[in-house]
Design a protein around this motif. Structure first.
Motif, PDB file in Angstrom:
ATOM      1  N   TYR A   1      51.203  86.712   1.675  1.00 30.20           N
ATOM      2  CA  TYR A   1      52.388  87.174   2.406  1.00 30.20           C
ATOM      3  C   TYR A   1      53.097  88.287   1.643  1.00 30.20           C
ATOM      4  O   TYR A   1      53.463  89.326   2.224  1.00 30.20           O
ATOM      5  CB  TYR A   1      53.341  86.008   2.641  1.00 30.20           C
ATOM      6  CG  TYR A   1      54.696  86.445   3.132  1.00 30.20           C
ATOM      7  CD1 TYR A   1      54.886  86.866   4.453  1.00 30.20           C
ATOM      8  CD2 TYR A   1      55.799  86.454   2.277  1.00 30.20           C
ATOM      9  CE1 TYR A   1      56.129  87.280   4.899  1.00 30.20           C
ATOM     10  CE2 TYR A   1      57.040  86.865   2.723  1.00 30.20           C
ATOM     11  CZ  TYR A   1      57.203  87.274   4.030  1.00 30.20           C
ATOM     12  OH  TYR A   1      58.437  87.691   4.471  1.00 30.20           O
ATOM     13  N   TYR A   2      53.298  88.098   0.347  1.00 29.14           N
ATOM     14  CA  TYR A   2      53.972  89.132  -0.440  1.00 29.14           C
ATOM     15  C   TYR A   2      53.107  90.385  -0.572  1.00 29.14           C
ATOM     16  O   TYR A   2      53.635  91.470  -0.840  1.00 29.14           O
ATOM     17  CB  TYR A   2      54.328  88.590  -1.822  1.00 29.14           C
ATOM     18  CG  TYR A   2      55.492  87.619  -1.797  1.00 29.14           C
ATOM     19  CD1 TYR A   2      56.723  88.017  -1.299  1.00 29.14           C
ATOM     20  CD2 TYR A   2      55.349  86.320  -2.257  1.00 29.14           C
ATOM     21  CE1 TYR A   2      57.787  87.125  -1.255  1.00 29.14           C
ATOM     22  CE2 TYR A   2      56.408  85.426  -2.219  1.00 29.14           C
ATOM     23  CZ  TYR A   2      57.628  85.829  -1.720  1.00 29.14           C
ATOM     24  OH  TYR A   2      58.682  84.965  -1.671  1.00 29.14           O
ATOM     25  N   ALA A   3      51.804  90.238  -0.396  1.00 27.65           N
ATOM     26  CA  ALA A   3      50.931  91.410  -0.396  1.00 27.65           C
ATOM     27  C   ALA A   3      50.909  92.109   0.955  1.00 27.65           C
ATOM     28  O   ALA A   3      50.330  93.189   1.091  1.00 27.65           O
ATOM     29  CB  ALA A   3      49.510  91.012  -0.792  1.00 27.65           C
ATOM     30  N   GLY A   4      51.526  91.483   1.965  1.00 23.43           N
ATOM     31  CA  GLY A   4      51.621  92.115   3.273  1.00 23.43           C
ATOM     32  C   GLY A   4      50.489  91.797   4.215  1.00 23.43           C
ATOM     33  O   GLY A   4      50.278  92.524   5.198  1.00 23.43           O
ATOM     34  N   THR A   5      49.755  90.712   3.952  1.00 22.62           N
ATOM     35  CA  THR A   5      48.649  90.343   4.824  1.00 22.62           C
ATOM     36  C   THR A   5      48.699  88.843   5.066  1.00 22.62           C
ATOM     37  O   THR A   5      49.701  88.191   4.784  1.00 22.62           O
ATOM     38  CB  THR A   5      47.303  90.769   4.206  1.00 22.62           C
ATOM     39  OG1 THR A   5      46.262  90.425   5.110  1.00 22.62           O
ATOM     40  CG2 THR A   5      47.088  90.112   2.870  1.00 22.62           C
ATOM     41  N   ARG A   6      47.605  88.291   5.602  1.00 21.82           N
ATOM     42  CA  ARG A   6      47.559  86.859   5.891  1.00 21.82           C
ATOM     43  C   ARG A   6      46.239  86.293   5.389  1.00 21.82           C
ATOM     44  O   ARG A   6      45.251  87.017   5.229  1.00 21.82           O
ATOM     45  CB  ARG A   6      47.681  86.598   7.400  1.00 21.82           C
ATOM     46  CG  ARG A   6      48.971  87.109   8.006  1.00 21.82           C
ATOM     47  CD  ARG A   6      49.114  86.644   9.435  1.00 21.82           C
ATOM     48  NE  ARG A   6      48.127  87.258  10.310  1.00 21.82           N
ATOM     49  CZ  ARG A   6      48.294  88.403  10.946  1.00 21.82           C
ATOM     50  NH1 ARG A   6      49.403  89.102  10.772  1.00 21.82           N
ATOM     51  NH2 ARG A   6      47.369  88.883  11.734  1.00 21.82           N
ATOM     52  N   THR A   7      46.213  84.990   5.149  1.00 23.52           N
ATOM     53  CA  THR A   7      44.993  84.353   4.671  1.00 23.52           C
ATOM     54  C   THR A   7      43.952  84.226   5.767  1.00 23.52           C
ATOM     55  O   THR A   7      42.767  84.107   5.481  1.00 23.52           O
ATOM     56  CB  THR A   7      45.311  82.953   4.119  1.00 23.52           C
ATOM     57  OG1 THR A   7      45.991  82.197   5.129  1.00 23.52           O
ATOM     58  CG2 THR A   7      46.200  83.053   2.898  1.00 23.52           C
ATOM     59  N   VAL A   8      44.387  84.238   7.011  1.00 30.18           N
ATOM     60  CA  VAL A   8      43.470  84.104   8.140  1.00 30.18           C
ATOM     61  C   VAL A   8      43.642  85.326   9.033  1.00 30.18           C
ATOM     62  O   VAL A   8      44.768  85.711   9.365  1.00 30.18           O
ATOM     63  CB  VAL A   8      43.765  82.814   8.938  1.00 30.18           C
ATOM     64  CG1 VAL A   8      42.799  82.682  10.106  1.00 30.18           C
ATOM     65  CG2 VAL A   8      43.644  81.605   8.025  1.00 30.18           C
ATOM     66  N   ARG A   9      42.537  85.959   9.379  1.00 31.87           N
ATOM     67  CA  ARG A   9      42.534  87.145  10.225  1.00 31.87           C
ATOM     68  C   ARG A   9      43.482  88.222   9.699  1.00 31.87           C
ATOM     69  O   ARG A   9      44.424  88.639  10.378  1.00 31.87           O
ATOM     70  CB  ARG A   9      42.955  86.783  11.659  1.00 31.87           C
ATOM     71  CG  ARG A   9      41.952  85.881  12.369  1.00 31.87           C
ATOM     72  CD  ARG A   9      42.422  85.571  13.779  1.00 31.87           C
ATOM     73  NE  ARG A   9      41.485  84.714  14.467  1.00 31.87           N
ATOM     74  CZ  ARG A   9      41.701  84.243  15.696  1.00 31.87           C
ATOM     75  NH1 ARG A   9      42.800  84.559  16.340  1.00 31.87           N
ATOM     76  NH2 ARG A   9      40.813  83.462  16.274  1.00 31.87           N
TER      77      ARG A   9
END
Length: 520
Positions: free
Chosen positions: A510-518
């Motif tokens: 989240y802090y990297a600006g993405t998500r673990t899924v899709r």
């Protein structure tokens, strides 16, 4: 023969021949010896008829095992499918991009061709005062702020101003209006359209950011549900073990192989774990309800997580240094917050360029070719047709002497650009530090989980040894329960750390600006 009857017989025979003081002293000594002997070797209950030997308990707390019925598993991927497809906030976030595109379409309206027509006539007292019919098609052209104008005017009558009077067939007009000063490089409508296009990127970044926030909360609630579920299973298994030990202890007490007080100790352990189980059962219900907040069907109706659903086993996927560097690079270049600020800076750049353009004088040059209204007829004379001898030209000039308003607006815009740049620098630093912090937390959890697994293995060895000593009569039920309770506590802590690891991984993404899924 028991010691106490012997003392009584000895007192009845010997005491009459002694003085009363010596008799009392001997009696006290005998009672003290009797009490000490009973304390060291208590008299256990006699064996009841029909009782079988008590079974030995050799089972320990089970190792990790995946759910046997995979159809009941509600995985993290199942949660992601429901959240990204049907969650209202996700759908609401998609409206941001649609709204930005609607603003672009609205800004493009400044370049729409405009058709206008007007008719006025005055007839009074048998006199045709005027008969005016005006038509115009104005087409804005993107380069240079040029306006193409095509029109037809018919203004006839007795009292029409000769300046506007046209032939009876009307007058056709075709020409251009070109700004040579202010508005040549950029004008308000081009500035508005460019800023609207940039805001599409800002809206897309905000959409991704909101979806990431929704997914982070969903992932956190999922692993909280997993942690509570695993804790309840461990305590439930601990109750079963404690009840088995309680039944065995009670049977041994009835057989006379063990002190009855040990069964009380075993029962207290059962009751204590039952209290923990009831508390965890309520916490599991609440965790299931919190997770249900993220579950919606395709019709937009909320759904609840079924009571039979079980969470998946944590993957505990390790993140190496290469993956961390890629993630950090993504965070410092493509984070939604940074993309949104970048769009804001580009938007302010367009605004600053437009404000600089307003410092120029206004010089508009227009030129139109004229023809009689029926120019399409072949019999129209050449001197009435479109040509260089039939034209209308004009020049407009305006320039504020002090430019206070324009210079103030430009100054204010430049201050906004500086503010946005400073905010972007600060945000990039904070994002990089947050990613580094969460990565360090993740690696710490990896080391703690490894140590915790070793501690659990050692505690199992201690519990097995203590159980063997207990069966040999060299230990107590209290120590066995203490060893087992410590093992359960270690397993509870292990499951808590596993859930914390997965939550830390979700926070890292989240802090990297993405998500673990899709991820996008």
């Amino acid at each position: 023969m028991p010691l106490l009857p012997k003392l009584r017989r000895f007192a009845a025979v010997v005491l009459p021949s002694f003085s009363s003081g010596r008799a009392a002293w001997l009696l006290l000594c005998g009672l003290a010896i009797s009490t000490a002997t009973l304390a060291q070797d208590p008299r256990l209950p006699a064996q009841k008829p029909g009782l079988e030997p008590a079974p030995l308990q050799t089972r320990q707390l089970a190792q990790d095992r995946p759910p046997t019925d995979t159809a009941r598993v509600f995985s993290l991927q199942d949660l992601a499918d429901l959240v990204f497809l049907h969650h209202p906030v996700v759908k609401q976030a998609a409206l941001l991009s649609d709204d930005a595109r609607a603003q672009v379409q609205q800004a493009r309206g400044g370049f729409d061709p405009k058709l206008g027509s007007g008719f006025d006539r005055k007839y009074f007292g048998g006199t045709d005062y005027y008969n005016n019919w005006s038509n115009e098609l104005k087409v804005p052209i993107w380069p240079g702020g040029i306006d193409l104008k095509v029109g037809y005017d018919r203004m006839v009558g007795t009292y029409v101003n000769p300046e506007y009077r046209t032939p009876q067939k009307g007058l056709a007009v075709a020409g251009l209006s070109v700004p040579l000063g202010q508005g040549l490089l950029i004008d308000e409508r081009r500035s508005t359209l460019r800023q609207a296009r940039i805001m599409v990127d800002a809206a897309e970044a905000e959409r991704v950011k909101q979806i990431n926030e929704v997914w982070l909360r969903a992932a956190q609630d999922y692993w909280n549900w997993y942690n509570t579920y695993q804790q309840m299973l461990l305590i439930q298994e601990g109750i079963e073990l404690a009840e088995t030990r309680f039944r065995g202890t009670s049977r041994r007490a009835q057989l006379g192989d063990q002190a009855p007080i040990d069964s009380v100790e075993a029962q207290i352990t059962v009751q204590d774990r039952q209290v923990q189980f009831e508390q965890l059962r309520v916490e599991l219900q609440n965790a299931r309800l919190l997770l249900s907040n993220h579950l919606w069907n395709k019709d937009g109706q909320p759904v609840e997580l079924p009571a039979y659903a079980v969470p998946q086993t944590p993957p505990l996927t390790p993140l190496d240094s290469a993956g961390y560097e890629q993630l950090l690079d993504f965070a410092t270049n493509r984070h939604p917050t940074l993309l949104k600020l970048d769009a804001k800076i580009r938007q302010l750049g367009v605004e600053e360029r437009y404000r600089r353009e307003l410092l120029k004088p206004t010089i508009n040059v227009s030129g139109y070719l004229l023809s009689r209204g029926d120019f399409y007829r072949p019999e129209v004379p050449a001197y009435y047709d479109f040509g260089r001898d039939n034209y209308k030209v004009g020049v407009d000039f305006a320039f504020p002497l002090f430019l206070r308003k324009e210079r103030g607006k430009l100054w204010q815009t430049r201050l906004k650009v500086q503010d946005a740049n400073l905010e972007q620098q600060n945000s990039r630093r904070q994002i990089a530090n947050q990613v580094g912090t969460k990565y360090n937390t993740l690696k710490a959890y990896e080391r703690q989980l490894a140590v915790q697994a070793q501690a659990i293995a050692n505690q199992r060895v201690l519990l097995a040894a203590e159980s063997q000593k207990f069966e040999l009569g060299e230990s107590t039920i209290f120590l066995v329960n203490a060893r087992e309770t410590k093992l359960i506590d270690l397993r509870l802590k292990q499951e808590s750390m596993r859930a914390s690891y997965e939550k830390a991984l979700a926070e890292l993404y989240y802090y990297a600006g993405t998500r673990t899924v899709r991820p996008e």
